[in-house]
Design a protein around this motif. Structure first.
Motif, PDB file in Angstrom:
ATOM      1  N   LEU A   1      22.004 -37.547  -1.723  1.00 33.88           N
ATOM      2  CA  LEU A   1      23.280 -38.133  -2.162  1.00 33.88           C
ATOM      3  C   LEU A   1      24.472 -37.570  -1.385  1.00 33.88           C
ATOM      4  O   LEU A   1      25.617 -37.980  -1.607  1.00 33.88           O
ATOM      5  CB  LEU A   1      23.488 -37.876  -3.655  1.00 33.88           C
ATOM      6  N   LYS A   2      24.171 -36.613  -0.489  1.00 31.67           N
ATOM      7  CA  LYS A   2      25.209 -36.006   0.360  1.00 31.67           C
ATOM      8  C   LYS A   2      26.407 -35.525  -0.475  1.00 31.67           C
ATOM      9  O   LYS A   2      26.218 -34.876  -1.473  1.00 31.67           O
ATOM     10  CB  LYS A   2      25.657 -36.997   1.455  1.00 31.67           C
ATOM     11  N   ALA A   3      27.607 -35.934  -0.057  1.00 35.49           N
ATOM     12  CA  ALA A   3      28.804 -35.436  -0.745  1.00 35.49           C
ATOM     13  C   ALA A   3      29.021 -36.104  -2.109  1.00 35.49           C
ATOM     14  O   ALA A   3      29.950 -35.753  -2.833  1.00 35.49           O
ATOM     15  CB  ALA A   3      30.025 -35.651   0.135  1.00 35.49           C
ATOM     16  N   ASN A   4      28.149 -37.070  -2.448  1.00 37.55           N
ATOM     17  CA  ASN A   4      28.368 -37.819  -3.696  1.00 37.55           C
ATOM     18  C   ASN A   4      27.545 -37.307  -4.884  1.00 37.55           C
ATOM     19  O   ASN A   4      27.643 -37.871  -5.974  1.00 37.55           O
ATOM     20  CB  ASN A   4      28.042 -39.293  -3.489  1.00 37.55           C
ATOM     21  N   ALA A   5      26.724 -36.283  -4.686  1.00 41.10           N
ATOM     22  CA  ALA A   5      25.818 -35.862  -5.768  1.00 41.10           C
ATOM     23  C   ALA A   5      26.577 -35.574  -7.068  1.00 41.10           C
ATOM     24  O   ALA A   5      26.214 -36.084  -8.138  1.00 41.10           O
ATOM     25  CB  ALA A   5      25.025 -34.632  -5.329  1.00 41.10           C
ATOM     26  N   SER A   6      27.643 -34.803  -6.970  1.00 37.04           N
ATOM     27  CA  SER A   6      28.354 -34.397  -8.175  1.00 37.04           C
ATOM     28  C   SER A   6      29.054 -35.581  -8.859  1.00 37.04           C
ATOM     29  O   SER A   6      28.988 -35.744 -10.082  1.00 37.04           O
ATOM     30  CB  SER A   6      29.380 -33.322  -7.781  1.00 37.04           C
ATOM     31  N   VAL A   7      29.703 -36.427  -8.064  1.00 38.87           N
ATOM     32  CA  VAL A   7      30.461 -37.527  -8.664  1.00 38.87           C
ATOM     33  C   VAL A   7      29.527 -38.629  -9.211  1.00 38.87           C
ATOM     34  O   VAL A   7      29.809 -39.237 -10.247  1.00 38.87           O
ATOM     35  CB  VAL A   7      31.516 -38.084  -7.659  1.00 38.87           C
ATOM     36  N   ILE A   8      28.400 -38.832  -8.543  1.00 37.03           N
ATOM     37  CA  ILE A   8      27.421 -39.795  -9.072  1.00 37.03           C
ATOM     38  C   ILE A   8      26.793 -39.211 -10.344  1.00 37.03           C
ATOM     39  O   ILE A   8      26.554 -39.921 -11.322  1.00 37.03           O
ATOM     40  CB  ILE A   8      26.331 -40.149  -8.023  1.00 37.03           C
ATOM     41  N   GLY A   9      26.576 -37.899 -10.327  1.00 39.46           N
ATOM     42  CA  GLY A   9      26.063 -37.232 -11.526  1.00 39.46           C
ATOM     43  C   GLY A   9      27.008 -37.428 -12.703  1.00 39.46           C
ATOM     44  O   GLY A   9      26.577 -37.648 -13.836  1.00 39.46           O
ATOM     45  N   ALA A  10      28.305 -37.374 -12.428  1.00 41.85           N
ATOM     46  CA  ALA A  10      29.297 -37.597 -13.491  1.00 41.85           C
ATOM     47  C   ALA A  10      29.239 -39.042 -13.982  1.00 41.85           C
ATOM     48  O   ALA A  10      29.237 -39.308 -15.186  1.00 41.85           O
ATOM     49  CB  ALA A  10      30.694 -37.278 -12.965  1.00 41.85           C
TER      50      ALA A  10
ATOM     51  N   LYS B   1      34.384 -53.132 -20.430  1.00 41.93           N
ATOM     52  CA  LYS B   1      33.180 -53.096 -19.584  1.00 41.93           C
ATOM     53  C   LYS B   1      32.960 -51.730 -18.941  1.00 41.93           C
ATOM     54  O   LYS B   1      31.965 -51.509 -18.273  1.00 41.93           O
ATOM     55  CB  LYS B   1      33.264 -54.176 -18.507  1.00 41.93           C
ATOM     56  N   ILE B   2      33.921 -50.836 -19.130  1.00 35.86           N
ATOM     57  CA  ILE B   2      33.705 -49.463 -18.646  1.00 35.86           C
ATOM     58  C   ILE B   2      32.995 -48.682 -19.759  1.00 35.86           C
ATOM     59  O   ILE B   2      33.537 -48.494 -20.847  1.00 35.86           O
ATOM     60  CB  ILE B   2      35.035 -48.793 -18.242  1.00 35.86           C
ATOM     61  N   LEU B   3      31.767 -48.265 -19.471  1.00 39.20           N
ATOM     62  CA  LEU B   3      30.948 -47.622 -20.507  1.00 39.20           C
ATOM     63  C   LEU B   3      31.509 -46.277 -20.942  1.00 39.20           C
ATOM     64  O   LEU B   3      31.302 -45.853 -22.071  1.00 39.20           O
ATOM     65  CB  LEU B   3      29.526 -47.414 -19.987  1.00 39.20           C
ATOM     66  N   GLY B   4      32.181 -45.610 -20.030  1.00 44.39           N
ATOM     67  CA  GLY B   4      32.738 -44.306 -20.380  1.00 44.39           C
ATOM     68  C   GLY B   4      33.147 -43.547 -19.132  1.00 44.39           C
ATOM     69  O   GLY B   4      33.039 -44.052 -18.010  1.00 44.39           O
ATOM     70  N   ILE B   5      33.633 -42.322 -19.364  1.00 45.35           N
ATOM     71  CA  ILE B   5      34.034 -41.454 -18.258  1.00 45.35           C
ATOM     72  C   ILE B   5      33.188 -40.188 -18.309  1.00 45.35           C
ATOM     73  O   ILE B   5      33.092 -39.538 -19.352  1.00 45.35           O
ATOM     74  CB  ILE B   5      35.531 -41.059 -18.348  1.00 45.35           C
ATOM     75  N   GLY B   6      32.566 -39.863 -17.171  1.00 46.13           N
ATOM     76  CA  GLY B   6      31.798 -38.622 -17.082  1.00 46.13           C
ATOM     77  C   GLY B   6      32.541 -37.627 -16.209  1.00 46.13           C
ATOM     78  O   GLY B   6      33.049 -37.991 -15.152  1.00 46.13           O
ATOM     79  N   PHE B   7      32.628 -36.394 -16.676  1.00 47.59           N
ATOM     80  CA  PHE B   7      33.295 -35.339 -15.905  1.00 47.59           C
ATOM     81  C   PHE B   7      32.258 -34.339 -15.398  1.00 47.59           C
ATOM     82  O   PHE B   7      31.411 -33.882 -16.168  1.00 47.59           O
ATOM     83  CB  PHE B   7      34.303 -34.579 -16.777  1.00 47.59           C
ATOM     84  N   SER B   8      32.356 -34.009 -14.115  1.00 44.84           N
ATOM     85  CA  SER B   8      31.512 -32.971 -13.534  1.00 44.84           C
ATOM     86  C   SER B   8      32.406 -31.749 -13.304  1.00 44.84           C
ATOM     87  O   SER B   8      33.378 -31.825 -12.544  1.00 44.84           O
ATOM     88  CB  SER B   8      30.937 -33.490 -12.221  1.00 44.84           C
TER      89      SER B   8
END
Ligand SMILES: [Zn+2]
Length: 390
Positions: free
Chosen positions: A365-374, A145-152
């Motif tokens: 998105l405050k401090a989450n922009a990069s991790v949500i982007g990933a 159920k985990i679609l994948g891993i995104g790295f920023s």
């Protein structure tokens, strides 16, 4: 001929399914009739797609709506917890890993700090694998159920070949993510690009299609969203505005050039200048902003810093003519202190633009922009048939 026709039909089918799921993601729930109307497709096509999406677990039927004459319409509901995505941010000092659902709500997260000895990519990859395993066990999530891993990542990223070509601040190059086996698809993107796309996608509005995200931390990275796609350039290096020359023959930069914007307008630059000019030894910029109201010297340093920041932003507006500039990264935490002065400096009367033409905003998105982007990266193929980059 037959083969081409078949391929076309498959593509159309895929596009229809992407569109139906994306529409439901945006609206949460709709009747089948609404879906057909909004997408301009027939009711039987909607029914076929919904049945398939129910089978895959992405949506469910959730009661009936009000009748406008005939039978009561069936409501279809998007299920945000039907799949998950992993987002990983790698910086010089820490690795942050999150698990999100399809609404990009963070369900679980772990951060680890990395010192120089442990700063090998293999160590980081092992930590990500461990997080992946632990999160599935702890939350009883089926790995499938985990679609994948995104790295920023803080560097030049080729998202197609999965190669991190160069990360100056990490001191690494040519890292091939195809070499790491995570048992699920892997996606990589530059940190500012991932943040830019997250800001555009999570908070859609009409003035978002030409957006520049300026991520200001240790350095300055920028991401360009152009007509709803990430613009990466011919060699994946578009938006390296942190290294545009702002002062001819100025201070030296880690990239080898002199006078780069990030040497004057990054949060690291602010801290360095402040400590040099005052003789104090502040460890982070929060200490500077805490003194801003009372101390004249601090006001002078911050004002000069904002002059440099404004110069770079003005150049970006002149080159790109975007709908908005979104400021992110560490400096965005101090929006209340800098917003007014920065606006004043950027929109000083000039022949080309006013505040009406291009807004300056701070990341929602405050401090989450990069991790949500990933975390967004593995989810996008569910909604779009094409790549999100050009
Ligand atoms: Zn530079």
């Amino acid at each position: 001929m037959t083969k081409i026709k078949k391929l076309d039909q498959e593509t159309i089918k895929k596009i229809n399914q992407n569109n139906v799921l994306y529409l439901l993601y945006r609206h949460d729930q709709l009747t089948k009739h609404d879906i057909a109307k909004k997408l301009g497709i027939s009711i039987p096509t909607v029914v076929t797609n919904i049945n398939e999406l129910i089978e895959l677990g992405f949506v469910e039927e959730a009661g009936v709506g009000k009748s406008t004459g005939g039978r009561k319409p069936v409501i279809v509901k998007f299920l945000p917890d039907s799949r998950y995505s992993m987002g990983v941010v790698i910086t010089k000092d820490y690795v942050r890993m999150v698990l999100t659902n399809l609404h990009f709500e963070i369900i679980k997260e772990v951060s680890i700090s990395i010192d120089e000895e442990l700063q090998s990519i293999d160590y980081i990859i092992e930590a990500v694998k461990e997080f992946q395993k632990n999160v599935c066990e702890e939350l009883s999530i089926d790995e499938n159920k985990i679609l994948g891993i995104g790295f920023s990542l803080p560097g030049t990223v080729n998202e197609k070949t999965l190669i991190l070509e160069n990360a100056i601040n990490l001191g690494i190059k040519n890292i091939d993510f195809k070499n790491y086996d995570f048992n699920c698809p892997v996606y990589i993107e530059n940190e500012a690009n991932a943040s830019a796309y997250a800001e555009y996608f999570v908070y859609p509005d009409k003035s978002n299609s030409k957006l520049i995200f300026v991520s200001i931390t240790e350095g300055i990275g920028t991401g360009i969203v152009f007509n709803s796609l990430l613009y990466k350039g011919a060699n994946k290096r578009a938006g390296e505005w942190g290294h545009m020359t702002i002062v001819k023959d100025g201070k030296s930069c880690a990239c080898g050039k002199n006078g780069c914007w990030e040497v004057y307008a990054s949060s690291k630059a602010l801290l360095k200048t402040y400590n040099k000019d005052t003789g104090l030894k502040r460890r982070n910029i929060s200490e500077i902003f805490m003194e801003l109201d009372e101390d004249y010297k601090t006001q002078k340093v911050v004002d000069e810093y904002l002059e440099y920041l404004a110069e770079g932003i003005k150049n970006i507006i002149l080159i790109m003519d975007p709908d908005k500039i979104v400021i992110g990264g560490e400096i965005a935490f101090y929006e209340d202190y800098i917003k007014e002065a920065l606006n004043e400096k950027v929109y000083k009367p000039n022949a080309f633009f006013t505040a009406k033409d291009c807004k300056i905003e701070f990341t929602k998105l405050k401090a989450n922009a990069s991790v949500i982007g990933a975390a967004l990266l593995p989810v996008m193929p569910l909604f779009f048939n094409n790549n999100i980059t050009i």
